[in-house]
Enzyme design. Structure first.
Site, PDB file in Angstrom:
ATOM      1  N   ASP A  64       9.303   0.011  12.261  1.00 37.43           N
ATOM      2  CA  ASP A  64       8.985   0.755  13.708  1.00 37.43           C
ATOM      3  C   ASP A  64      10.306   0.126  14.498  1.00 37.43           C
ATOM      4  OD1 ASP A  64       8.193  -2.019  13.252  1.00 37.43           O
ATOM      5  OD2 ASP A  64       6.283  -1.619  14.481  1.00 37.43           O
ATOM      6  N   HIS A  65      10.959  -1.196  14.108  1.00 38.05           N
ATOM      7  CA  HIS A  65      12.036  -1.759  14.873  1.00 38.05           C
ATOM      8  C   HIS A  65      13.200  -1.167  14.699  1.00 38.05           C
ATOM      9  CE1 HIS A  65       8.740  -4.559  15.750  1.00 38.05           C
ATOM     10  NE2 HIS A  65       9.583  -5.337  16.495  1.00 38.05           N
ATOM     11  N   ASP A 119       4.647 -10.599  13.622  1.00 27.87           N
ATOM     12  CA  ASP A 119       5.245 -10.111  14.845  1.00 27.87           C
ATOM     13  C   ASP A 119       4.371 -10.977  15.986  1.00 27.87           C
ATOM     14  OD1 ASP A 119       6.782  -7.791  16.251  1.00 27.87           O
ATOM     15  OD2 ASP A 119       5.161  -8.205  17.311  1.00 27.87           O
ATOM     16  N   ARG A 379       8.310  -8.082  27.406  1.00 28.39           N
ATOM     17  CA  ARG A 379       9.308  -9.011  27.628  1.00 28.39           C
ATOM     18  C   ARG A 379      10.386  -8.543  28.642  1.00 28.39           C
ATOM     19  NH1 ARG A 379       8.835 -11.056  21.388  1.00 28.39           N
ATOM     20  NH2 ARG A 379       7.030 -12.342  22.029  1.00 28.39           N
ATOM     21  N   SER A 535       9.434 -14.521  20.318  1.00 25.72           N
ATOM     22  CA  SER A 535       9.039 -13.521  19.275  1.00 25.72           C
ATOM     23  C   SER A 535       8.673 -14.480  18.062  1.00 25.72           C
ATOM     24  CB  SER A 535      10.477 -12.995  18.819  1.00 25.72           C
ATOM     25  OG  SER A 535      10.755 -12.798  17.255  1.00 25.72           O
ATOM     26  N   ARG A 537      10.047 -14.305  15.444  1.00 26.27           N
ATOM     27  CA  ARG A 537      11.153 -14.128  14.042  1.00 26.27           C
ATOM     28  C   ARG A 537      11.208 -15.540  13.355  1.00 26.27           C
ATOM     29  NH1 ARG A 537      15.182 -12.108  18.849  1.00 26.27           N
ATOM     30  NH2 ARG A 537      13.306 -10.752  19.076  1.00 26.27           N
TER      31      ARG A 537
END
Ligand code: MIC
Ligand code: SF4
Length: 647
Positions: A64-65, A119, A379, A535, A537
């Site tokens: 999706d990203h 995520d 965000r 995030s 990440r």
């Protein structure tokens, strides 16, 4: 003593530890999710662990990203994830099927279950009564392998919602109000549990908007009860049998309680550049708007989209505004198409995007220079939109649609009566874009496809006795993972290529950060409050690791980032006296003598500069985290322990 919902969910999944605030607890994980920007790394790590097949009840890999395929990289990564998922017993949601959190809520979320996802907005699942937590990719890989997930036992905050939302005011305004009161640091170490009479008027997607943005509070997660509303949602999704009730005991205790009167709420906006800079739209005033974006995992449900379509119907988007709309899933987009609402959006001049993260992660739709963009996202960090000087305001779908029509920030209540929308009782179910994994007997024949963009993982080394480091950066307060490791269309395609990504590390604060690290050798970053918010990440830890960062010393850390640093083998340390932050300068040489021993024995931790000046430090680390750091990171620790068990 009775239990609240958070405690019930934890108690039913506890594999180790005591439920005492701050103590390390280990949780059994029922479900995992990944998205493609963190997924490549998570599956590389899973491959490196050598576990043949996911051992969870359900693991899903979403794309999706990285859906802008401007070069071969993203498409190659999709192939890698798809082939790995098929082989390793993981469901695969194909590109176009929607945003991970929206699709997971619709198709897989189950009340009473645990979910971790690579995520930070995984807490969206709290809207359906799950204990849903954002984590680093390696933690997800370990959970897929059947390992427990460790967190410090959080406090539980009760948010009591009373009354009823007024027309034009919606779930986004509720969570913006919570952010206004608690701030982006207010949820650290806490689970936010919602209850009170007011929740009966909130649908599951509305609850999910609220739990989604609990990530912006820094909270471990947020959760709603599972009640009749939850049951109706699951029924509409053809999954009523997945429903179980979940409620706090009558005598449940909470660490804190907040009350919000829904009836009194007004349309709100978070102003640039932090999600907690919240004011009422009426108080901000009618500033001109250049762009409006509607969608993201926060606000892209059918309910949100139908409201937007009804507001736009028969009108034209103001000529000075570019309106982009990304419905959250194929289910939402197809239902909008079938009932004509999509035609209303298109006719009004909206630019309809595919069901994906898109502009939320800077994948397209960057605003004009200095532009004002209203977004229904979660965000608004500086530069995240792809335009360094753009001003991003976070608003509800109602406020966004109203402002797209008027061309100025608009309190939607000024548009008169709110158009009514009807939410269908039965949703369109078609999981044809979710590939099941191969049967175990067919899995051996499947080859995992590694494209040329996939580079080896950086390796940490066991923690030496002492560290001699150069301070390469003083980062300040509220540093986000977007500062540490930016995303966006130019960089995201390289999420599985750490050497390439390293060129962009901290670039917003120091364009030559990578070169400075390389010149310095072993180094340390010094941060202020709430270092690493945003995030999940793990690239924000893996890239600094690659650049030689051995420790980060800060006034305080965001939870997921601190955990990712430990997983990567970088030591997160806290100033015992926050004012010492001011005494350190970029370029200073800092020694952390006997660090290994001090961590092992609980001895004094301190850093010492070349002139012998000492800065006392502390470490908020569990016993397991210390063992992980000593081993040189979680992957190394897991391998060593697997070997020990095998002997
Ligand atoms: C984000 O919203 O920042 C992301 C992109 O979804 C991240 C994950 C990532 O960096 O890949 C998140 O929130 O965890
Ligand atoms: Fe995607 Fe944005 Fe949600 Fe992150 S916050 S998962 S980028 S929609």
């Amino acid at each position: 003593m009775g239990m609240n919902i958070a405690q019930k969910l934890i108690a039913s999944h506890l594999t180790d530890g005591k439920m005492r605030v701050g103590e390390d607890i280990a949780l059994r994980i029922d479900q995992t999710l990944t998205q493609d920007a963190t997924g490549t790394m998570a599956y590389l790590e899973f491959e490196a662990m050598g576990v043949p097949r996911a051992r969870t009840e359900r693991s899903v890999a979403y794309i999706d990203h990285n859906t802008l395929q401007t070069g071969f990289e993203n498409a190659d990564d999709h192939r890698f994830i798809q082939s790995c998922a098929k082989k390793r017993g993981i469901w695969f949601s194909r590109p176009g099927n929607g945003i991970c959190h929206q699709v997971h809520l619709e198709r897989f979320g189950k009340p009473g279950k645990t979910l971790i996802g690579s995520d930070s907005h995984t807490p969206t699942g709290g809207g359906i009564g799950m204990l849903a937590i954002g984590a680093g990719g390696l933690d997800v890989a370990i959970a897929m392998g059947g390992g427990a997930y460790h967190i410090p036992m959080p406090k539980v905050v009760f948010v009591k919602l009373i009354g009823k939302l007024q027309p034009w005011v919606s779930a986004k305004d509720v969570i913006l109000e919570v952010l206004r009161r608690l701030s982006v640091k207010g949820g650290v170490g806490k689970i936010i549990e919602y209850g009170g009479d007011g929740i009966s008027g909130l649908s599951v997607p509305e609850r999910a908007t609220i739990t989604n943005m609990g990530a912006e509070l820094g909270a471990t997660t947020s959760v709603f009860p599972s009640d009749g509303v939850t049951r109706a949602f699951l029924k509409a999704q053809g999954r009523e049998s997945d429903w179980t009730p979940l409620a706090p005991d009558a005598d449940a205790q909470y660490d804190e309680t907040i009350e919000i009167d829904l009836t009194a709420l007004e349309p709100l906006a978070a102003m640039p550049h932090m999600p907690d800079r919240v004011k009422s739209i009426a108080a901000i005033g009618t500033i001109p708007v250049d762009q409006v974006c509607i969608g993201s995992c926060t606000n892209s449900s059918l309910q949100d989209m139908l409201k937007v379509a009804a507001i736009l119907k028969g009108k034209t988007v103001c000529s000075s505004v570019s309106l982009a709309i990304a419905p959250g899933s194929k289910q939402v987009l197809t239902m909008l198409a079938r009932n004509g609402a999509l035609a209303d959006m298109i006719a009004s001049g909206a630019r309809v995007l595919e069901s994906a993260c898109g502009p939320c992660i800077g994948m397209g739709q960057s605003p004009n220079s200095g532009g004002v963009s209203l977004r229904t996202f979660n965000r608004n960090f500086e530069g995240r939109s792809g335009t360094a000087d753009a001003k991003i305001y976070l608003v509800s779908p109602e406020s966004a649609a109203a402002s797209a029509l008027t061309g100025v920030l608009t309190d939607p209540r000024t548009l008169g009566e709110m158009p009514s929308v009807t939410i269908p009782d039965v949703f369109l179910i078609d999981d044809n874009m979710i590939d099941p994994p191969a049967a175990p007997e067919e899995a051996d024949a499947i080859e995992v496809q590694y494209g040329p963009n996939i580079k080896p993982l950086p390796v940490a080394v066991p923690l030496p006795e002492s560290l001699r480091l150069t301070c390469v950066l003083k980062a300040g307060d509220d540093i986000t993972t977007d500062h540490i490791m930016p995303a966006g269309a130019k960089i995201l395609p390289y999420r599985s290529n750490i050497p390439y990504l390293s060129k962009f590390c901290f670039a917003q604060l120091d364009a030559d950060f990578a070169a400075h690290c390389q010149a310095a050798g072993d180094c340390v970053v010094v941060g202020g409050q709430n270092y690493g918010q945003g995030s999940s990440r793990e690239h924000a830890a893996l890239v600094p690791l690659y650049l030689g960062v051995k420790a980060v010393i800060a006034k305080s850390f965001a939870r997921i980032h601190a955990a990712n640093l430990v997983n990567a083998g970088i030591v997160p340390l806290l100033f015992a006296d926050p004012s010492d932050y001011d005494k350190i300068g970029t370029g200073d040489k800092l020694e952390l003598p006997q660090l290994r021993k001090a961590l092992q024995t609980g001895g004094d931790l301190f850093a010492q500069n070349a002139a012998g000046e000492r800065y006392p430090l502390t470490a908020q680390l569990s016993r397991l985290q210390i063992a992980v750091l000593l081993a040189g990171g979680l992957l190394e620790y897991t391998k060593q322990n697997a070997e020990k068990k095998a002997i």
